[in-house]
Design a protein around this motif. Structure first.
Motif, PDB file in Angstrom:
ATOM      1  N   UNK A 106      51.484 -56.318 -29.023  1.00  0.00           N
ATOM      2  CA  UNK A 106      52.839 -55.940 -29.454  1.00  0.00           C
ATOM      3  C   UNK A 106      53.264 -56.793 -30.642  1.00  0.00           C
ATOM      4  N   UNK A 107      52.970 -58.086 -30.576  1.00  0.00           N
ATOM      5  CA  UNK A 107      53.277 -59.007 -31.683  1.00  0.00           C
ATOM      6  C   UNK A 107      52.546 -58.564 -32.952  1.00  0.00           C
ATOM      7  N   UNK A 108      51.291 -58.148 -32.777  1.00  0.00           N
ATOM      8  CA  UNK A 108      50.486 -57.697 -33.908  1.00  0.00           C
ATOM      9  C   UNK A 108      51.054 -56.414 -34.513  1.00  0.00           C
ATOM     10  N   UNK A 109      51.579 -55.538 -33.700  1.00  0.00           N
ATOM     11  CA  UNK A 109      52.218 -54.331 -34.234  1.00  0.00           C
ATOM     12  C   UNK A 109      53.436 -54.699 -35.088  1.00  0.00           C
ATOM     13  N   UNK A 110      54.201 -55.684 -34.637  1.00  0.00           N
ATOM     14  CA  UNK A 110      55.333 -56.164 -35.435  1.00  0.00           C
ATOM     15  C   UNK A 110      54.831 -56.781 -36.743  1.00  0.00           C
ATOM     16  N   UNK A 111      53.745 -57.539 -36.660  1.00  0.00           N
ATOM     17  CA  UNK A 111      53.156 -58.131 -37.868  1.00  0.00           C
ATOM     18  C   UNK A 111      52.727 -57.033 -38.841  1.00  0.00           C
ATOM     19  N   UNK A 141      44.984 -53.857 -38.909  1.00  0.00           N
ATOM     20  CA  UNK A 141      44.864 -52.601 -38.163  1.00  0.00           C
ATOM     21  C   UNK A 141      43.598 -52.623 -37.300  1.00  0.00           C
ATOM     22  N   UNK A 142      42.512 -53.121 -37.863  1.00  0.00           N
ATOM     23  CA  UNK A 142      41.274 -53.283 -37.096  1.00  0.00           C
ATOM     24  C   UNK A 142      41.479 -54.283 -35.959  1.00  0.00           C
ATOM     25  N   UNK A 143      42.184 -55.368 -36.259  1.00  0.00           N
ATOM     26  CA  UNK A 143      42.478 -56.378 -35.232  1.00  0.00           C
ATOM     27  C   UNK A 143      43.321 -55.771 -34.109  1.00  0.00           C
ATOM     28  N   UNK A 144      44.208 -54.845 -34.451  1.00  0.00           N
ATOM     29  CA  UNK A 144      45.025 -54.191 -33.429  1.00  0.00           C
ATOM     30  C   UNK A 144      44.131 -53.381 -32.476  1.00  0.00           C
TER      31      UNK A 144
END
Length: 154
Positions: A106-111, A141-144
Protein backbone atom coordinates in the motif's frame (compact mmCIF):
# COMPACT_ATOMS: atom_id res chain seq x y z
CA UNK A 1 22.78 20.75 -19.57
CA UNK A 2 25.52 22.86 -18.11
CA UNK A 3 26.65 22.29 -14.53
CA UNK A 4 26.54 25.70 -12.88
CA UNK A 5 28.00 24.73 -9.54
CA UNK A 6 29.77 21.39 -9.17
CA UNK A 7 29.31 21.27 -5.39
CA UNK A 8 25.55 21.72 -5.72
CA UNK A 9 25.46 19.14 -8.50
CA UNK A 10 27.23 16.53 -6.33
CA UNK A 11 24.98 17.31 -3.36
CA UNK A 12 21.93 16.66 -5.54
CA UNK A 13 23.49 13.37 -6.66
CA UNK A 14 24.42 12.35 -3.13
CA UNK A 15 21.06 13.07 -1.47
CA UNK A 16 19.14 10.16 -3.02
CA UNK A 17 22.17 7.87 -2.70
CA UNK A 18 22.39 8.72 1.01
CA UNK A 19 18.65 8.24 1.49
CA UNK A 20 18.82 4.83 -0.16
CA UNK A 21 21.87 3.79 1.85
CA UNK A 22 20.35 4.89 5.13
CA UNK A 23 17.12 3.10 4.30
CA UNK A 24 18.98 -0.17 3.76
CA UNK A 25 20.95 0.40 6.95
CA UNK A 26 17.79 1.03 9.01
CA UNK A 27 15.81 -1.80 7.43
CA UNK A 28 18.41 -4.24 8.69
CA UNK A 29 17.01 -7.55 7.51
CA UNK A 30 17.57 -7.56 3.74
CA UNK A 31 18.92 -11.13 3.95
CA UNK A 32 15.37 -12.31 4.47
CA UNK A 33 14.81 -11.81 0.72
CA UNK A 34 16.84 -14.96 0.06
CA UNK A 35 14.63 -17.15 2.26
CA UNK A 36 11.10 -15.92 1.54
CA UNK A 37 8.86 -17.34 -1.17
CA UNK A 38 9.28 -15.23 -4.30
CA UNK A 39 7.16 -14.96 -7.44
CA UNK A 40 8.29 -15.68 -10.99
CA UNK A 41 10.45 -12.91 -12.48
CA UNK A 42 12.12 -12.24 -9.13
CA UNK A 43 15.65 -11.05 -9.80
CA UNK A 44 18.58 -12.34 -7.77
CA UNK A 45 19.53 -10.24 -4.73
CA UNK A 46 22.64 -8.74 -6.33
CA UNK A 47 20.52 -6.94 -8.95
CA UNK A 48 18.81 -4.64 -6.46
CA UNK A 49 21.77 -2.53 -5.29
CA UNK A 50 22.95 -2.07 -8.88
CA UNK A 51 19.55 -0.97 -10.14
CA UNK A 52 18.88 1.28 -7.16
CA UNK A 53 22.27 2.98 -7.48
CA UNK A 54 21.52 3.84 -11.11
CA UNK A 55 18.01 5.01 -10.21
CA UNK A 56 19.24 7.18 -7.35
CA UNK A 57 21.81 8.80 -9.63
CA UNK A 58 19.08 9.50 -12.21
CA UNK A 59 16.90 10.98 -9.43
CA UNK A 60 19.70 13.24 -8.30
CA UNK A 61 20.46 14.39 -11.83
CA UNK A 62 16.80 15.02 -12.51
CA UNK A 63 16.28 17.01 -9.32
CA UNK A 64 19.41 19.04 -10.06
CA UNK A 65 18.05 19.98 -13.49
CA UNK A 66 14.84 21.18 -11.85
CA UNK A 67 16.72 23.05 -9.12
CA UNK A 68 18.77 25.12 -11.57
CA UNK A 69 15.78 26.13 -13.66
CA UNK A 70 14.28 29.58 -13.53
CA UNK A 71 10.78 28.16 -13.31
CA UNK A 72 8.83 29.62 -10.37
CA UNK A 73 7.20 26.24 -9.63
CA UNK A 74 10.53 24.47 -9.05
CA UNK A 75 10.17 24.80 -5.26
CA UNK A 76 6.81 23.02 -5.23
CA UNK A 77 8.13 20.38 -7.62
CA UNK A 78 11.16 19.72 -5.44
CA UNK A 79 8.87 19.38 -2.40
CA UNK A 80 7.03 16.57 -4.19
CA UNK A 81 10.44 15.06 -4.97
CA UNK A 82 11.39 15.25 -1.28
CA UNK A 83 8.11 13.65 -0.17
CA UNK A 84 8.46 10.77 -2.63
CA UNK A 85 12.06 10.32 -1.48
CA UNK A 86 10.78 10.02 2.09
CA UNK A 87 8.24 7.40 0.96
CA UNK A 88 11.05 5.59 -0.86
CA UNK A 89 13.16 5.67 2.32
CA UNK A 90 10.37 4.22 4.45
CA UNK A 91 9.38 1.43 2.08
CA UNK A 92 12.51 -0.67 2.69
CA UNK A 93 12.08 -0.33 6.42
CA UNK A 94 8.44 -1.39 6.25
CA UNK A 95 9.13 -4.29 3.88
CA UNK A 96 12.48 -5.63 5.11
CA UNK A 97 12.69 -4.29 8.65
CA UNK A 98 9.16 -5.03 9.77
CA UNK A 99 8.15 -7.67 7.16
CA UNK A 100 4.82 -5.90 6.76
CA UNK A 101 4.28 -6.93 3.16
CA UNK A 102 0.70 -5.73 2.72
CA UNK A 103 1.36 -2.35 4.33
CA UNK A 104 4.55 -2.05 2.27
CA UNK A 105 2.52 -2.72 -0.88
CA UNK A 106 0.00 0.00 0.00
CA UNK A 107 2.88 2.35 0.85
CA UNK A 108 4.46 1.52 -2.51
CA UNK A 109 1.23 2.38 -4.32
CA UNK A 110 1.30 5.79 -2.62
CA UNK A 111 4.95 6.15 -3.65
CA UNK A 112 4.04 5.33 -7.26
CA UNK A 113 1.33 8.00 -7.21
CA UNK A 114 3.88 10.50 -5.88
CA UNK A 115 6.35 9.51 -8.60
CA UNK A 116 3.71 10.09 -11.27
CA UNK A 117 2.92 13.50 -9.75
CA UNK A 118 6.63 14.33 -9.57
CA UNK A 119 7.15 13.35 -13.22
CA UNK A 120 4.21 15.54 -14.22
CA UNK A 121 5.56 18.52 -12.28
CA UNK A 122 9.12 17.98 -13.50
CA UNK A 123 7.91 17.73 -17.10
CA UNK A 124 6.43 21.22 -16.89
CA UNK A 125 9.89 22.50 -15.90
CA UNK A 126 12.16 20.26 -17.96
CA UNK A 127 11.01 17.31 -20.06
CA UNK A 128 14.50 15.79 -19.66
CA UNK A 129 14.15 15.80 -15.87
CA UNK A 130 10.84 13.98 -16.22
CA UNK A 131 12.22 11.41 -18.67
CA UNK A 132 15.08 10.63 -16.27
CA UNK A 133 12.44 9.51 -13.74
CA UNK A 134 10.72 7.02 -16.07
CA UNK A 135 13.06 4.09 -15.20
CA UNK A 136 12.34 4.76 -11.51
CA UNK A 137 8.59 4.61 -12.14
CA UNK A 138 8.92 1.41 -14.15
CA UNK A 139 11.11 -0.22 -11.48
CA UNK A 140 8.62 0.73 -8.76
CA UNK A 141 5.78 -0.76 -10.80
CA UNK A 142 7.82 -3.96 -11.06
CA UNK A 143 8.56 -3.73 -7.33
CA UNK A 144 4.81 -3.45 -6.70
CA UNK A 145 4.29 -6.74 -8.54
CA UNK A 146 7.07 -8.37 -6.49
CA UNK A 147 5.81 -6.86 -3.23
CA UNK A 148 2.21 -7.96 -3.79
CA UNK A 149 3.19 -11.47 -4.84
CA UNK A 150 5.52 -11.81 -1.84
CA UNK A 151 2.58 -10.78 0.34
CA UNK A 152 0.42 -13.45 -1.29
CA UNK A 153 3.09 -16.17 -1.10
CA UNK A 154 4.20 -15.54 2.46
Amino acid sequence: MKIKDKSTFFIYLLIPLAVGSLSVLFSGNTAMYSVINKPPLSPPSFVFPVVWTVLYILMGLSSYIVSISDNPSKGASLKVYAVQLFFNFCWSIIFFGFSQYLFAFIWLLALIALIVLMIYKFYKISPLSAYLQIPYLLWCLFAAYLNFMIYKLN
